[in-house]
Design a protein around this motif. Structure first.
Motif, PDB file in Angstrom:
ATOM      1  N   GLN A  80      46.537  44.660  47.034  1.00 30.17           N
ATOM      2  CA  GLN A  80      47.765  44.494  47.810  1.00 30.17           C
ATOM      3  C   GLN A  80      48.230  43.030  47.777  1.00 30.17           C
ATOM      4  N   PRO A  81      49.493  42.775  48.097  1.00 32.20           N
ATOM      5  CA  PRO A  81      50.002  41.403  48.049  1.00 32.20           C
ATOM      6  C   PRO A  81      49.189  40.407  48.872  1.00 32.20           C
ATOM      7  N   ASP A  82      48.585  40.873  49.975  1.00 30.05           N
ATOM      8  CA  ASP A  82      47.787  39.957  50.795  1.00 30.05           C
ATOM      9  C   ASP A  82      46.336  39.845  50.320  1.00 30.05           C
ATOM     10  N   GLY A  83      46.037  40.511  49.194  1.00 28.95           N
ATOM     11  CA  GLY A  83      44.689  40.432  48.637  1.00 28.95           C
ATOM     12  C   GLY A  83      43.738  41.511  49.111  1.00 28.95           C
ATOM     13  N   THR A  84      44.167  42.349  50.049  1.00 35.26           N
ATOM     14  CA  THR A  84      43.305  43.449  50.490  1.00 35.26           C
ATOM     15  C   THR A  84      43.351  44.588  49.460  1.00 35.26           C
ATOM     16  N   PHE A  85      42.406  45.512  49.610  1.00 40.95           N
ATOM     17  CA  PHE A  85      42.277  46.608  48.652  1.00 40.95           C
ATOM     18  C   PHE A  85      42.598  47.936  49.330  1.00 40.95           C
ATOM     19  N   ARG A  86      43.151  48.859  48.543  1.00 45.37           N
ATOM     20  CA  ARG A  86      43.333  50.228  49.026  1.00 45.37           C
ATOM     21  C   ARG A  86      42.745  51.199  47.987  1.00 45.37           C
ATOM     22  N   THR A 121      48.664  34.212  44.237  1.00 48.66           N
ATOM     23  CA  THR A 121      48.926  33.368  45.411  1.00 48.66           C
ATOM     24  C   THR A 121      47.651  33.059  46.186  1.00 48.66           C
ATOM     25  N   LEU A 122      46.523  33.190  45.526  1.00 46.37           N
ATOM     26  CA  LEU A 122      45.231  32.977  46.179  1.00 46.37           C
ATOM     27  C   LEU A 122      45.129  31.574  46.784  1.00 46.37           C
ATOM     28  N   ASP A 123      44.655  31.494  48.001  1.00 49.64           N
ATOM     29  CA  ASP A 123      44.443  30.210  48.675  1.00 49.64           C
ATOM     30  C   ASP A 123      43.075  29.671  48.267  1.00 49.64           C
ATOM     31  N   GLU A 124      43.063  28.705  47.350  1.00 51.07           N
ATOM     32  CA  GLU A 124      41.806  28.169  46.819  1.00 51.07           C
ATOM     33  C   GLU A 124      40.994  27.431  47.890  1.00 51.07           C
ATOM     34  N   ASP A 125      41.642  27.060  48.988  1.00 45.93           N
ATOM     35  CA  ASP A 125      40.893  26.409  50.067  1.00 45.93           C
ATOM     36  C   ASP A 125      40.014  27.397  50.825  1.00 45.93           C
ATOM     37  N   GLY A 130      37.350  32.323  40.953  1.00 50.77           N
ATOM     38  CA  GLY A 130      36.193  32.990  40.377  1.00 50.77           C
ATOM     39  C   GLY A 130      35.486  33.896  41.364  1.00 50.77           C
ATOM     40  N   ARG A 131      35.364  33.449  42.595  1.00 48.94           N
ATOM     41  CA  ARG A 131      34.696  34.274  43.593  1.00 48.94           C
ATOM     42  C   ARG A 131      35.538  35.506  43.927  1.00 48.94           C
ATOM     43  N   ALA A 132      36.843  35.346  43.981  1.00 50.72           N
ATOM     44  CA  ALA A 132      37.716  36.493  44.239  1.00 50.72           C
ATOM     45  C   ALA A 132      37.634  37.503  43.092  1.00 50.72           C
ATOM     46  N   TYR A 133      37.563  37.009  41.878  1.00 54.90           N
ATOM     47  CA  TYR A 133      37.409  37.851  40.676  1.00 54.90           C
ATOM     48  C   TYR A 133      36.118  38.660  40.784  1.00 54.90           C
ATOM     49  N   ASP A 134      35.025  37.976  41.078  1.00 57.54           N
ATOM     50  CA  ASP A 134      33.732  38.651  41.219  1.00 57.54           C
ATOM     51  C   ASP A 134      33.768  39.669  42.349  1.00 57.54           C
ATOM     52  N   ASN A 135      34.387  39.302  43.458  1.00 54.63           N
ATOM     53  CA  ASN A 135      34.433  40.181  44.614  1.00 54.63           C
ATOM     54  C   ASN A 135      35.198  41.460  44.312  1.00 54.63           C
ATOM     55  N   TYR A 136      36.308  41.327  43.567  1.00 50.07           N
ATOM     56  CA  TYR A 136      37.083  42.515  43.205  1.00 50.07           C
ATOM     57  C   TYR A 136      36.239  43.479  42.379  1.00 50.07           C
ATOM     58  N   ILE A 137      35.621  42.975  41.328  1.00 52.13           N
ATOM     59  CA  ILE A 137      34.822  43.841  40.457  1.00 52.13           C
ATOM     60  C   ILE A 137      33.669  44.466  41.233  1.00 52.13           C
ATOM     61  N   THR A 138      33.002  43.662  42.039  1.00 50.75           N
ATOM     62  CA  THR A 138      31.873  44.169  42.829  1.00 50.75           C
ATOM     63  C   THR A 138      32.320  45.261  43.794  1.00 50.75           C
ATOM     64  N   ALA A 139      33.437  45.045  44.473  1.00 45.91           N
ATOM     65  CA  ALA A 139      33.921  46.018  45.461  1.00 45.91           C
ATOM     66  C   ALA A 139      34.308  47.334  44.807  1.00 45.91           C
ATOM     67  N   VAL A 140      35.025  47.258  43.678  1.00 45.12           N
ATOM     68  CA  VAL A 140      35.528  48.480  43.050  1.00 45.12           C
ATOM     69  C   VAL A 140      34.391  49.248  42.375  1.00 45.12           C
ATOM     70  N   VAL A 141      33.586  48.567  41.583  1.00 47.26           N
ATOM     71  CA  VAL A 141      32.482  49.247  40.911  1.00 47.26           C
ATOM     72  C   VAL A 141      31.472  49.756  41.941  1.00 47.26           C
ATOM     73  N   GLY A 142      31.184  48.936  42.930  1.00 48.16           N
ATOM     74  CA  GLY A 142      30.219  49.338  43.946  1.00 48.16           C
ATOM     75  C   GLY A 142      30.659  50.555  44.740  1.00 48.16           C
ATOM     76  N   ARG A 143      31.951  50.685  44.967  1.00 47.93           N
ATOM     77  CA  ARG A 143      32.449  51.828  45.743  1.00 47.93           C
ATOM     78  C   ARG A 143      32.140  53.152  45.041  1.00 47.93           C
ATOM     79  N   TYR A 144      32.172  53.151  43.711  1.00 52.26           N
ATOM     80  CA  TYR A 144      31.971  54.393  42.965  1.00 52.26           C
ATOM     81  C   TYR A 144      30.613  54.431  42.245  1.00 52.26           C
ATOM     82  N   ARG A 145      29.718  53.535  42.659  1.00 52.72           N
ATOM     83  CA  ARG A 145      28.366  53.556  42.114  1.00 52.72           C
ATOM     84  C   ARG A 145      27.715  54.920  42.416  1.00 52.72           C
TER      85      ARG A 145
END
Length: 349
Positions: A80-86, A121-125, A130-145
């Protein structure tokens, strides 16, 4: 199947079926359930709108044993635009697969064509890219593990003309090669059992692209990246020369990895105005199945069609005159289905 026998088959199928301008075949082509005849998973893609259609659901459950979400498991829907997932629609597709005894195959984690606002529009502060990239992959793959048998981890990495790799948000921020390595490593940590694929298209029609794809596979494997499968999308058209598809699968087979024919359709419109397009389309479906069946059993991961009925196809949305799939708008089997079914031994007439 010899060239002569294939031509005989396709000619007979065309006699049974209708010419391109007809709405439905004059004499229906009868298929045994394809999923029962295939000695490997036979897949189809789907959107939530499809599984809500009882006729689509019945036809898919009859003939297919694997399901790929067409787009609702991609970043364009999830982030989503705010970075959350659906995950509402992806979850529904996963549930449909379970209910109908289908394997779930997932696409795609990292694709050059997508630049979600939540990442741009990621807030690097607050969190690094890189951490957001890792988090996305982890969240999506982990959900359907435990549900997903495999993932397209990196999709369409090779430039269209075969000259190197594509530029993307991911490459610019994390490195041309390193963003790919990182995606596979994170996906492997999130699900140690899923088969992880590098997936691309036009490998059959652009020899330089196939060469570059193979060099990328070599480099990834040499670097210890956990690429454990190769996806050949197979968006082809009826003008593809005979034998080109077979040579492509033979080239990919040299790596010894599982191969996924991941998104097969055969466009008529993109082939132009050549003669006997339906016959050539049916022959290509037959060749694709025969080439896949010729692979060693351990390399036949799955054979997936990118759509069920013509009206469901992205190519039909692109050009209403196209008819790229096995079943027409009404769910009736076409000569293309006869070509594929004959290779499987699932043609009744």
């Amino acid at each position: 199947m010899s060239g002569l026998s294939r031509r005989t088959l396709i000619g007979a199928a065309l006699a049974l079926g209708a010419c391109e301008s007809r709405a439905q075949p004059a004499v229906p082509i009868e298929l045994a359930p394809l999923r029962a005849a295939a000695p490997f998973p036979l897949g189809v893609c789907a959107q939530v709108s499809h599984i809500d259609d009882p006729e689509w659901a019945r036809l898919a459950a009859t003939h297919f044993s694997q399901l790929t979400p067409e787009w609702e498991m991609k970043m364009e829907y999830i982030v989503q635009p705010d970075g959350t997932f659906r995950f509402d629609r992806a979850d529904r597709l996963a549930a449909f697969a379970r209910t109908n005894r289908m394997r779930l195959y997932c696409t795609t984690l990292i694709w050059y064509a997508q630049r979600p606002e939540g990442f741009e529009t990621l807030d690097e502060d607050r969190v690094s890219f890189g951490r957001a990239y890792d988090n996305y992959i982890t969240a999506v793959v982990g959900r359907y593990r435990g549900q997903a048998v495999g993932w397209d981890v990196v999709n369409e990495a090779v430039a269209e003309d075969g000259e190197g790799w594509r530029q993307s948000l991911w490459a610019s921020r994390l490195g041309d090669f390193d963003h790919m390595r990182r995606a596979f490593d994170v996906a492997r940590a999130a699900d140690p059992d899923a088969v992880l694929f590098l997936n691309d298209y036009n490998l059959e029609s652009i020899p330089r692209k196939l060469d570059t794809f193979q060099r990328l596979v070599d480099r990834l494997l040499s670097a210890g990246v956990p690429v454990t499968g190769l996806g050949c999308q197979s968006h082809i058209d009826a003008s593809l020369p005979p034998g080109a598809y077979t040579r492509t699968l033979e080239a990919l087979a040299r790596f010894g990895l599982p191969i996924h024919v991941s998104e097969l359709d055969v466009s008529l419109v993109r082939a132009g105005r050549g003669p006997r397009l339906e016959e050539r389309q049916a022959a290509l479906y037959a060749e694709a199945m025969e080439a896949f069946m010729a692979l060693p059993a351990h390399q036949r991961f799955a054979f997936t069609l990118w759509g069920l009925r013509d009206k469901d196809s992205w190519l039909k949305r692109e050009n209403a005159r196209d008819a790229p799939l096995l079943f027409d708008d009404f769910g009736q089997a076409k000569p293309a289905a006869a070509g594929l079914a004959q290779a499987l031994g699932a043609l009744k007439r």
